[in-house]
Scaffold this motif. Structure first.
Motif: not given
Length: 415
Positions: A72-76, A285-289, A291-299, A389-395
């Motif tokens: 799920r994470l890959g190199p990024i 990038i968007a399709f990896t980061v 979905p992960l952010g929806a799980s752990i990106g909880k600012d 936060a999710n979109l900031t980290v993705t960018t």
């Protein structure tokens, strides 16, 4: 059956608001009758207490197991998790700081709750040693939240490190997390009755002064959300050298969905679209980061848990020392990582933070019952910085990977 169907056809938050109104009327107009419905509040308190340990153990372990999934994470993945961890810690700090400065919980007298006695002070050495349980079963039975979180972290990490042999455990943790999420939803259906009883008794004891504290709490949530989004803006401007105004114009749709649904998961499809179409983030990038952010990106959740921790301590008459604040910072961040992306889930994780500094589940449940009727609007507000936060980290990840189309970001590229 028709009445039952009609009851469940009403959105839960509307049922809670209706119960709030009825509880206020009972507490204000017939305070002598409030104790007669106290059993409903006690049942609600016990239901929340019942869920604290399994929810904390399973969701945190499952969240870490998901983070560590290399497919799920890959190199990024390392950069992504590090950025989310940083913004989450900042958010907890912002929430705790606002709580300490504005002190929204000061002056509340909770019906049936006296100031919490902390007992003899525990040295930092003993606190640190106490994180490691001598007996896991005993720690679970006693609800020793620091030890439970330690075990949850080890269980999540061990499940991933075990590789192929650990996959059944990872699948089990994720399955248990989903089951517990549904149990939480079942318990939440009892919320209107618990809120009715708890608010009736709170109003009978405190009167209208209760709403002043809730108003200060709401102000803290709004200020904290704005501060956290300002921090996101600073990261975008200083690290990625991108226009903050253009960024927020591009993600308006996602923020609107976040506010209206109060759910990071519900925001995900729109966030993916605006990241690709408006921000110029490459789809891999968007399709990896995201979905992960929806799980752990909880600012927003982290902010609220930090703030509510101070609100609860003030309501219970507890003055935290630096050791307690440090423990609350760490447990608040981990609790935010493990919170399910559904409305009001953060209130269940609040118990994990408070239990780590000695507050009982019963006392935490009273705080939850006090705030829950107003939580829908607060939840809608704090979901916005989570989406930001999710979109900031993705960018930021896309910028680091050279996977952002700056012409599309600036609006100069055609679709």
């Amino acid at each position: 059956m028709t009445m039952v169907r009609a009851w469940f056809a009403i959105p839960l938050w509307k049922r809670v608001v209706g119960a709030l109104v009825l509880g206020i009327l009972l507490g204000a107009l017939a305070p002598a009758w409030a104790p007669a419905v106290q059993i409903l509040g006690d049942i609600f308190v016990r239901l929340i207490k019942m869920l604290v340990v399994p929810v904390a153990l399973v969701t945190i372990a499952a969240g870490i197991a998901t983070i560590g999934d290399p497919r799920r994470l890959g190199p990024i993945g390392g950069r992504t998790v590090a950025l989310f961890a940083m913004t989450t810690l900042i958010a907890v700090t912002v929430g705790m700081t606002l709580g300490l400065l504005i002190r929204p919980g000061e002056g509340i007298v909770l019906g049936g709750v006296t100031a919490h006695a902390l007992g003899a002070p525990v040295t930092p050495y003993d606190q640190l040693l106490g994180i490691i349980p001598a007996n896991i079963i005993d720690a679970l039975a006693r609800g020793d939240m620091l030890a439970i979180i330690f075990v949850a972290v080890l269980l999540g990490i061990g499940s991933v490190v075990a590789g192929e042999a650990g996959k059944p455990v990872v699948a089990l943790l994720q399955s248990l997390s989903n089951v517990l999420l549904h149990i939480v939803r079942i318990v939440m259906e009892f919320t209107p009755f618990g809120v009715f009883a708890l608010i009736a008794n709170a109003i009978a004891t405190n009167g209208a002064a209760l709403f002043v504290n809730v108003g200060w709490l709401a102000l803290c949530v709004i200020l904290g959300s704005l501060i956290q989004m300002a921090i996101h803006s600073g990261l975008l401007a200083s690290v990625a050298r991108l226009s903050v105004a253009r960024f927020y114009r591009g993600i308006t749709d996602a923020l609107a969905v976040a506010f209206s649904t109060a759910s990071s998961s519900a925001t995900l499809p729109v966030a993916m679209r605006v990241a690709s179409d408006n921000l110029g983030v490459a789809k891999p990038i968007a399709f990896t980061v995201l979905p992960l952010g929806a799980s752990i990106g909880k600012d927003g959740t982290a902010l609220y848990v930090g703030l509510m921790g101070q609100f609860a301590l003030q309501a219970l008459g507890i003055t935290p020392d630096w050791v307690m604040l440090a423990i609350m910072l760490a447990t608040g961040a981990l609790a935010a990582f493990g919170t399910a992306p559904v409305p009001s889930a953060s209130l269940f994780m609040l118990a994990a933070m408070l239990a780590s500094v000695g507050v009982s589940a019963e006392q935490t449940a009273l705080i939850v019952g006090l705030v829950l009727p107003f939580d829908r609007l607060l939840d809608m507000t704090r979901t916005v910085p989570s989406a930001s936060a999710n979109l900031t980290v993705t960018t930021l990840v896309a910028h680091a990977e050279g996977a952002i189309d700056r012409e599309r970001f600036s609006g100069q590229a055609t679709a």
